[in-house]
Design an enzyme around this catalytic site. Structure first.
Site, short mmCIF file in Angstrom:
data_model
loop_
_atom_site.label_atom_id
_atom_site.label_comp_id
_atom_site.label_asym_id
_atom_site.label_seq_id
_atom_site.Cartn_x
_atom_site.Cartn_y
_atom_site.Cartn_z
N GLN A 298 -12.62 0.59 -9.00
CA GLN A 298 -13.15 -0.71 -9.41
C GLN A 298 -13.54 -1.44 -8.14
O GLN A 298 -12.70 -1.96 -7.42
CB GLN A 298 -12.12 -1.50 -10.21
CG GLN A 298 -12.66 -2.82 -10.74
CD GLN A 298 -11.58 -3.68 -11.39
OE1 GLN A 298 -10.40 -3.51 -11.12
NE2 GLN A 298 -12.00 -4.62 -12.24
N ASP B 279 1.91 -1.56 -11.98
CA ASP B 279 2.99 -2.41 -11.49
C ASP B 279 4.01 -2.74 -12.58
O ASP B 279 4.75 -3.71 -12.47
CB ASP B 279 2.44 -3.70 -10.88
CG ASP B 279 1.64 -4.54 -11.87
OD1 ASP B 279 1.45 -4.09 -13.03
OD2 ASP B 279 1.21 -5.65 -11.50
N GLY C 275 0.33 -14.52 -21.18
CA GLY C 275 -0.52 -14.70 -22.35
C GLY C 275 0.30 -14.75 -23.63
O GLY C 275 1.23 -13.97 -23.81
N HIS D 31 34.59 18.28 16.66
CA HIS D 31 34.38 17.06 17.44
C HIS D 31 33.15 17.17 18.34
O HIS D 31 32.98 18.16 19.04
CB HIS D 31 35.56 16.74 18.37
CG HIS D 31 36.90 17.19 17.89
ND1 HIS D 31 37.67 16.44 17.04
CD2 HIS D 31 37.60 18.32 18.12
CE1 HIS D 31 38.81 17.08 16.79
NE2 HIS D 31 38.78 18.23 17.42
#
Length: 456
Positions: free
Chosen positions: A75, A104, A138, A362
């Site tokens: 886009q 998302d 919305g 060690h």
């Protein structure tokens, strides 16, 4: 083409300004996986005909990061959700249905989407929610009979519409036979100056197509991420759910609130995990494995009855049964430990095969090596495997005793039952059963006067 053909469009073109990050929003992670990657994997589980992902901001970074077999659509102008779906039209079937998801909204699950698809049939399905705070979202507008008639964005809503608690999650199912005509008729005459995908609801109603609303069973499943606070909130929800599943499966978590899984964990019975442990990638834990506090384990397999002591870091390694690892041990990629191995504090092993019963307790570095069984490394042993240009291999046999503070300069071979004297630097091969000494003889100087500070 059959009416049940499913196309999925995932919108992932947004910049994510409120994330305050140079990284595209959909590349931020939940549970060690990008949000977009999670959504694509969920979509793929529905077995659609194809998945189209609409990208825009940070397109190249998104494609380089999210390696999935999908159709990528760009886009080039950010003109709204309706315009974004329109860019995917050439890749959608003429018949069947299109499910619209968002890169998302990372925790949407297969169960919710299957319920929505079943409810929609060949008409329009709309996923809704009734959150505690609907501000900024919305609103779902219904008529006197309860049927959905429209979605009104908050910026375009009047006072009565803003009082509505039911909101649009953005996830919807649309009939492909009508989709192109509806998208072509969208207008940008609104407060945002954008083409709203939500306006398709009113167009469907005008065409006599029924809207089938489905309320999501838990708000977090349809929650979007717009800032780091929301990202952290969903991360904690995700981790809590994973911890609960492990507890139900018999894993003991000393504190489920202090546990992070960023991948997949396969486990046996009676596994115990202490606090503040992080698991990444693919992890396999055998029966009776114990993981101490504050460990980081990534892409590792740990055999039955092994104990990983606190503050150890394991990555890309295989640990046999009955091992004792740590505390403060580091196993790096391609470290392969047989059974009954001991790796103690401040020991690092990389690209090395360690035989059964061998111990390095060690302050030791073992890199690019093959070590036999029942060998013991004294404290301070270093395998010097790098000459500044190339890595070289060291081979050490069975029942070898490496004295403290030795350096083995690769490439070198140490035979079975060899002993090296403490402080030796071994540069040549040592045959079986030999004692190797490579250090200067101690000198004692009589009558030496040690300097003293002048006290005045």
């Amino acid at each position: 083409m059959p009416q049940n053909t499913l196309n999925i469009v995932i919108l992932a073109a947004g910049k994510g300004t409120r994330m305050y990050s140079k990284m595209p929003k959909v590349l931020h992670e939940i549970g060690g996986e990008t949000m977009l990657g999670r959504v694509i994997d969920t979509a793929a589980a529905l077995n659609p005909q194809n998945i189209c992902v609409v990208v825009g901001h940070g397109k190249e970074q998104v494609l380089d990061t999210v390696k999935r077999d999908v159709v990528w659509v760009e886009q080039t102008e950010q003109l709204g959700t309706g315009h974004a779906v329109k860019t995917a039209l050439p890749h959608l079937a003429a018949e069947g249905r299109t499910l619209v998801l968002y890169g998302d909204v990372p925790l949407i699950d297969v169960e919710t989407l299957e319920t929505l698809l079943e409810a929609a049939g060949n008409e329009v399905g709309l996923l809704t929610d009734v959150p505690a705070d609907p501000s900024g979202l919305g609103r779902i507008i219904r008529d006197s009979s309860g049927s959905v008639t429209a979605i009104v964005e908050e910026k375009d809503a009047d006072a009565a519409q803003k009082a509505v608690k039911e909101i649009n999650t953005g996830i919807l199912v649309l009939p492909n036979a009508k989709l192109e005509a509806w998208l072509n008729s969208l207008s940008s005459n609104n407060a945002q100056g954008e083409y709203y995908l939500t306006d398709l609801i009113a167009k469907a109603v005008a065409d006599g197509i029924k809207i089938h609303p489905v309320q999501v069973r838990s708000s977090h499943l349809a929650a979007g991420v717009n800032n780091k606070l929301q990202l952290a909130e969903l991360e904690r929800i995700f981790q809590t759910e994973q911890a609960q599943e492990l507890l139900k499966a018999g894993v003991t978590l000393r504190d489920p609130a202090r546990f992070d899984l960023r991948g997949r964990l396969k486990h046996g019975q009676d596994v115990v995990i202490d606090v503040n442990c992080i698991f990444e990638g693919k992890i396999e834990l055998g029966d009776n494995v114990e993981i101490g506090a504050n460990c980081v384990i990534k892409n590792a397999k740990i055999g039955a009855n092994s104990k990983i002591a606190p503050f150890s870091h394991l990555e890309g390694c295989e640990v046999g049964e009955n091992n004792q690892i740590g505390p403060y041990a580091r196993l790096r990629p391609q470290a392969k430990l047989a059974d009954d191995v001991h790796v103690g504090n401040f020991v690092e092993i990389k690209n090395a095969a360690i035989g059964k019963g061998t111990k390095a307790n060690h302050l030791t570095y073992i890199g690019d090596a093959e070590v036999g069984s029942k060998t013991n490394f004294g404290a301070g042993t270093i395998i010097a495997n790098y000459d500044g240009v190339h890595k070289h291999k060291t081979v050490i046999g069975d029942e070898v005793r490496i004295g403290s503070n030795c350096v083995l300069v690769s490439p070198v071979k140490i035979g079975n039952k060899v002993t090296t004297g403490a402080g030796s630097t071994i540069t040549r091969n040592v045959e079986d059963g030999k004692l190797a000494l490579a250090r200067s003889r101690q000198t004692i100087i009589d009558g030496w006067v040690r300097p003293e500070k002048n006290k005045q």
